[in-house]
Design a protein around this motif. Structure first.
Motif, short mmCIF file in Angstrom:
data_model
loop_
_atom_site.label_atom_id
_atom_site.label_comp_id
_atom_site.label_asym_id
_atom_site.label_seq_id
_atom_site.Cartn_x
_atom_site.Cartn_y
_atom_site.Cartn_z
N THR A 1 9.65 -9.15 -1.90
CA THR A 1 9.79 -9.53 -0.50
C THR A 1 9.67 -8.35 0.39
N VAL A 2 9.65 -8.36 1.67
CA VAL A 2 9.33 -7.34 2.57
C VAL A 2 10.68 -6.44 2.49
N ALA A 3 12.02 -7.07 2.28
CA ALA A 3 12.98 -6.35 2.16
C ALA A 3 13.22 -5.52 0.76
N GLU A 4 12.54 -6.26 -0.03
CA GLU A 4 12.71 -5.37 -1.30
C GLU A 4 11.68 -4.31 -1.48
N LEU A 5 10.69 -4.42 -0.86
CA LEU A 5 9.66 -3.21 -0.67
C LEU A 5 10.08 -2.21 0.03
N GLN A 6 10.81 -2.52 1.14
CA GLN A 6 11.46 -1.71 2.07
C GLN A 6 12.67 -0.82 1.27
N ALA A 7 13.34 -1.29 0.34
CA ALA A 7 14.30 -0.83 -0.49
C ALA A 7 13.53 0.19 -1.49
N VAL A 8 12.56 -0.39 -2.11
CA VAL A 8 11.79 0.43 -3.13
C VAL A 8 11.13 1.72 -2.57
N ILE A 9 10.73 1.77 -1.29
CA ILE A 9 10.22 2.77 -0.44
C ILE A 9 11.20 3.86 -0.13
N ALA A 10 12.30 3.15 0.42
CA ALA A 10 13.54 4.19 0.51
C ALA A 10 13.82 5.08 -0.55
N HIS A 11 14.02 4.36 -1.72
CA HIS A 11 14.07 5.05 -2.81
C HIS A 11 13.27 6.03 -3.35
N PHE A 12 12.05 5.92 -3.08
CA PHE A 12 10.84 6.82 -3.08
C PHE A 12 10.91 7.80 -2.37
N HIS A 13 11.40 7.57 -1.14
CA HIS A 13 11.80 8.80 -0.12
C HIS A 13 12.79 9.69 -0.48
N ARG A 14 13.84 9.21 -1.07
CA ARG A 14 14.88 9.86 -1.59
C ARG A 14 14.40 10.62 -2.82
N ALA A 15 13.24 10.35 -3.71
CA ALA A 15 12.67 11.09 -4.60
C ALA A 15 11.84 11.97 -4.15
N ARG B 1 0.86 -1.21 -0.01
CA ARG B 1 -0.06 -0.17 0.03
C ARG B 1 0.95 1.23 0.19
N GLN B 2 2.06 1.29 0.61
CA GLN B 2 2.81 2.48 0.85
C GLN B 2 3.50 2.69 -0.61
N VAL B 3 3.84 1.57 -1.27
CA VAL B 3 4.46 1.68 -2.41
C VAL B 3 3.61 2.17 -3.55
N HIS B 4 2.51 1.90 -3.42
CA HIS B 4 1.34 2.27 -4.44
C HIS B 4 1.00 3.79 -4.01
#
Length: 145
Positions: free
Chosen positions: A53-67, A19-22
């Protein structure tokens, strides 16, 4: 914790991260192609958030935070890369010269969107080639009489 309860907790965590990624995709106004490219780049080539995975989603979210996607309860401050800082500096110079009205990041991002073929709306999603082209364009604009 019993195995069933642990599985339920992991599933809930995974669903929350999806949900956070979306939400980040919507907030950053990413088209599907840009979103899937970012997902693949930060989630081991996967093109679906549900397959991550949870870890992959966390990495994507971290990227979106940097963006620029704001952290929960946090500010919107984003750490800029060297080329992004150069663009920002040139944008401020243009504002000082009275050539742009919106001297804020929103103004720069609107200009970037108009200059890029794929309508990039966040500096973090520019390719190095796009960054170089935009920097040179801003330099020429600032040097014009």
């Amino acid at each position: 914790m019993p195995t069933a309860a642990l599985a339920t907790t992991r599933a809930a965590q995974h669903a929350g991260l999806v949900r956070q990624v979306h939400a980040a995709k919507t907030w950053l106004k990413l088209d599907d192609e840009t979103y899937r490219a970012a997902l693949a780049a930060h989630a081991g080539g996967k093109a679906s958030s549900k397959a991550c995975t949870v870890a992959e989603l966390q990495a994507v979210i971290a990227h979106f935070h940097r963006a620029g996607f704001p952290k929960p309860g946090g500010g919107k401050r984003v750490e800029l890369t060297r080329p992004q800082k150069k663009m920002w500096s040139l944008w401020q110079q243009l504002a000082d010269q009275g050539r742009v009205e919106a001297r804020n990041m929103k103004g720069l991002c609107a200009w970037v969107k108009g200059q890029t073929d794929n309508g990039v709306e966040a500096l973090a999603f520019l390719t190095p080639a796009q960054e170089r082209t935009l920097i040179e364009s801003l330099k020429r604009w600032a040097d014009r009489d």
